[in-house]
Design an enzyme around this catalytic site. Structure first.
Site, PDB file in Angstrom:
ATOM      1  CB  SER A   1      -0.975  -0.043   1.175  1.00 38.66           C
ATOM      2  OG  SER A   1      -2.003   0.893   1.026  1.00 38.66           O
TER       3      SER A   1
ATOM      4  CG  ASP B   1      -7.046  -1.986  -3.719  1.00 35.76           C
ATOM      5  OD1 ASP B   1      -7.342  -0.782  -3.567  1.00 35.76           O
ATOM      6  OD2 ASP B   1      -5.975  -2.469  -3.307  1.00 35.76           O
TER       7      ASP B   1
ATOM      8  CG  HIS C   1      -6.115  -1.796   0.193  1.00 37.75           C
ATOM      9  ND1 HIS C   1      -5.210  -1.578  -0.816  1.00 37.75           N
ATOM     10  CD2 HIS C   1      -5.603  -1.209   1.308  1.00 37.75           C
ATOM     11  CE1 HIS C   1      -4.189  -0.885  -0.335  1.00 37.75           C
ATOM     12  NE2 HIS C   1      -4.395  -0.652   0.952  1.00 37.75           N
TER      13      HIS C   1
END
Length: 309
Positions: A155, A247, A277
């Protein structure tokens, strides 16, 4: 993260159970809470999914450059000289050495490699380039021994990984054996592709991505903050990129992988069709996450040149 009856959702029971468990600890509208609240919720969430370290795992905390906290992991069996650098996610706002502790330990164990995790400075107290500078300092510290390094990030950590690896190429720092980007945030436009299709995806929305960008305050034209803006990706190390279908960041990963391949960089791209995610945290309760984590660890092992034992 507003609820919406039309929001796209996976069907795998394991990942749905994971999402429900997450929502009990990290409210869907968490970004509207204070920074202290967000960090408290996130810490509780991470503790909920914590796991014991693999047998024989040695851990020690330290400082790099006298200021950047790090955690060193040494598994019971080490079969490569290559070391791993892990950069955690959390939107540049939450996360710590503890938030991804079990993930780091399991990757180090699977790859039979020493790993270093970095506790970079967080926004909004420390805006861009603070996090980048901290991760860069740790990378340089590792490279000083002339042993190869594989840089891994999820991320926001995937953003920082791509940024410092780009910078390493530009200044001639190495040897970097590979980069591993896990559902990375790479600077997509927020209005098209998966940012529109998955705007209300479970676990992370496009509005959340916009919020985190506003908080970290990276200059819009900075290619190290927004790696998709880099005009030339040639000369980067072998790359493994994994994305979640559900996502908004999905197309960042897709586009970066495509551009790396077009630039002649060896790249492996894997998209998890039922994942959302932050699926890395679901690896012990979702079959899709378990398979994705296994593929990730195998890729790290290949990049690290781990010897079979």
């Amino acid at each position: 993260m507003t609820q919406d009856s039309h929001r796209p959702m996976p069907t795998e029971p394991g990942i749905l159970a994971f999402h429900a468990r997450c929502e009990a600890f990290y409210p869907a509208d968490a970004v509207h809470g204070s920074i202290a609240q967000q960090r408290g919720w996130y810490d509780a969430l991470c503790a909920e999914f914590d796991a014991p370290p693999p047998p024989g795992m040695h851990k020690a905390d330290g400082l790099v450059a006298g200021r950047v906290p790090v955690r060193y992991y040494r598994p019971s069996v080490v079969s490569t000289q290559t070391r791993l650098l892990y950069i955690h996610g959390g939107g540049f706002v939450v996360g710590s050495l503890n938030s991804h502790d079990s993930i780091c330990a399991e990757i180090a164990h699977a790859a039979k490699a020493e790993l270093v995790s970095v506790d970079y400075r967080l926004a909004p107290e420390h805006v861009w380039l603070a996090a980048f500078e901290d991760c860069w300092a740790v990378l340089l510290d590792l490279l000083a021994s002339s042993r190869p390094v594989v840089v891994i990030g999820d991320s926001a950590g995937g953003n920082l990984t791509a940024g410092i690896v780009l910078n390493a190429r530009d200044v001639g720092a190495g040897p970097i054996a590979g980069q591993v980007l896990i559902y990375p945030a790479l600077g997509g436009d927020l209005v098209s592709g998966s940012y529109a299709e998955m705007a209300q995806a479970p676990g992370l929305t496009t509005a959340d991505v916009s919020y985190y960008r506003d908080v970290v305050k990276a200059p819009k034209g900075d290619v190290y903050a927004f790696p998709l803006l880099a005009k030339d990706l040639a000369g980067l190390p072998p790359s493994y990129i994994t994305a979640a279908f559900f996502d908004p960041l999905r197309d960042d990963a897709r586009h970066y992988a495509t551009r790396l391949g077009a630039a002649g960089v060896p790249v492996e791209f894997r998209e998890e069709p039922q994942m959302i995610h932050a699926w890395l945290r679901a690896r012990h309760m979702s079959e899709g996450a378990r398979e994705g984590f296994s593929a990730l660890c195998a890729a790290v092992s290949r990049m690290a040149g781990t010897r079979s034992t």
